[in-house]
Write a protein that holds these residues in place. Structure first.
Motif, mmCIF file in Angstrom:
data_model
loop_
_atom_site.group_PDB
_atom_site.id
_atom_site.type_symbol
_atom_site.label_atom_id
_atom_site.label_comp_id
_atom_site.label_asym_id
_atom_site.label_seq_id
_atom_site.Cartn_x
_atom_site.Cartn_y
_atom_site.Cartn_z
ATOM 1 N N LYS A 26 0.808 -1.228 0.088
ATOM 2 C CA LYS A 26 -0.002 0.098 -0.137
ATOM 3 C C LYS A 26 0.889 1.223 0.124
ATOM 4 O O LYS A 26 0.524 2.257 -0.789
ATOM 5 N N GLU A 27 1.949 1.148 0.880
ATOM 6 C CA GLU A 27 2.833 2.365 0.880
ATOM 7 C C GLU A 27 3.581 2.481 -0.551
ATOM 8 O O GLU A 27 3.702 3.803 -0.789
ATOM 9 N N ILE A 28 4.060 1.597 -1.039
ATOM 10 C CA ILE A 28 4.668 1.734 -2.322
ATOM 11 C C ILE A 28 3.630 2.028 -3.368
ATOM 12 O O ILE A 28 3.816 2.873 -4.319
ATOM 13 N N GLY A 29 2.333 1.622 -3.240
ATOM 14 C CA GLY A 29 1.352 2.175 -4.289
ATOM 15 C C GLY A 29 0.940 3.495 -4.249
ATOM 16 O O GLY A 29 0.809 4.053 -5.081
ATOM 17 N N GLU A 30 1.030 4.104 -2.963
ATOM 18 C CA GLU A 30 0.913 5.327 -2.932
ATOM 19 C C GLU A 30 2.014 6.291 -3.695
ATOM 20 O O GLU A 30 1.636 7.407 -4.084
ATOM 21 N N LYS A 31 3.213 5.857 -3.519
ATOM 22 C CA LYS A 31 4.136 6.673 -4.245
ATOM 23 C C LYS A 31 4.211 6.539 -5.818
ATOM 24 O O LYS A 31 4.831 7.401 -6.222
ATOM 25 N N VAL A 32 3.686 5.213 -6.245
ATOM 26 C CA VAL A 32 3.778 5.102 -7.569
ATOM 27 C C VAL A 32 2.235 5.298 -8.176
ATOM 28 O O VAL A 32 2.244 4.839 -9.518
ATOM 29 N N HIS A 33 1.451 5.628 -7.457
ATOM 30 C CA HIS A 33 -0.076 5.832 -7.770
ATOM 31 C C HIS A 33 -0.709 4.523 -8.471
ATOM 32 O O HIS A 33 -1.165 4.709 -9.340
#
Length: 142
Positions: A26-33
């Motif tokens: 989820k945290e990575i997803g926020e960074k890569v949209h």
């Protein structure tokens, strides 16, 4: 060896994991949209393709008493010494890395030990396989 192409998003995900492998999908997803689920699918694909081989932890060996760092070039006494030496190095907890090398020597080892006494004992064991040259680490720059 097959080369695998990854897109820019995969590459960015990989870079975030390299920097901090504890980040959630989820945290990575926020960074890569992207959604965490989509990031997880991309990470699974990169694992299947063996682009991601595993995860590791950065640690401070001196905090647990392993304050001596030695770089050892090993010169084996015979061709027959290779298999037993490799087994010795793989099974010895003090050996952090082992590389077969070209040029001077047969192997290069990075070894972490508690002190000079432990280093001397380790070097005595190495003599069973051949000779060596030792360089002590004075400080890590990168």
């Amino acid at each position: 060896m097959t080369s695998y192409l990854i897109d820019d998003t995969d590459y960015r995900i990989l870079q975030y994991l390299i920097e901090d492998s504890t980040l959630s999908h989820k945290e990575i997803g926020e960074k890569v949209h992207m959604t965490g689920q989509a990031v997880g699918a991309r990470i699974r694909r990169m694992r299947e393709l063996e682009i991601i081989e595993g995860y590791t932890v950065r640690w401070n060996p001196s905090k647990i008493g392993q304050s001596l760092l030695a770089f050892i070039t090993v010169f084996l006494s015979s061709n027959a010494a290779h298999p037993p030496f490799q087994q010795f190095a793989k099974n010895h907890d003090s050996v952090a890395e082992l590389h077969r090398v070209s040029g001077e020597g047969c192997y290069w080892m990075r070894v972490r030990l508690t002190d000079q006494v432990a280093l001397n004992a380790f070097l005595d064991e190495l003599l069973e396989f051949g000779n060596y040259r030792v360089n002590l680490g004075m400080g890590q720059l990168k």
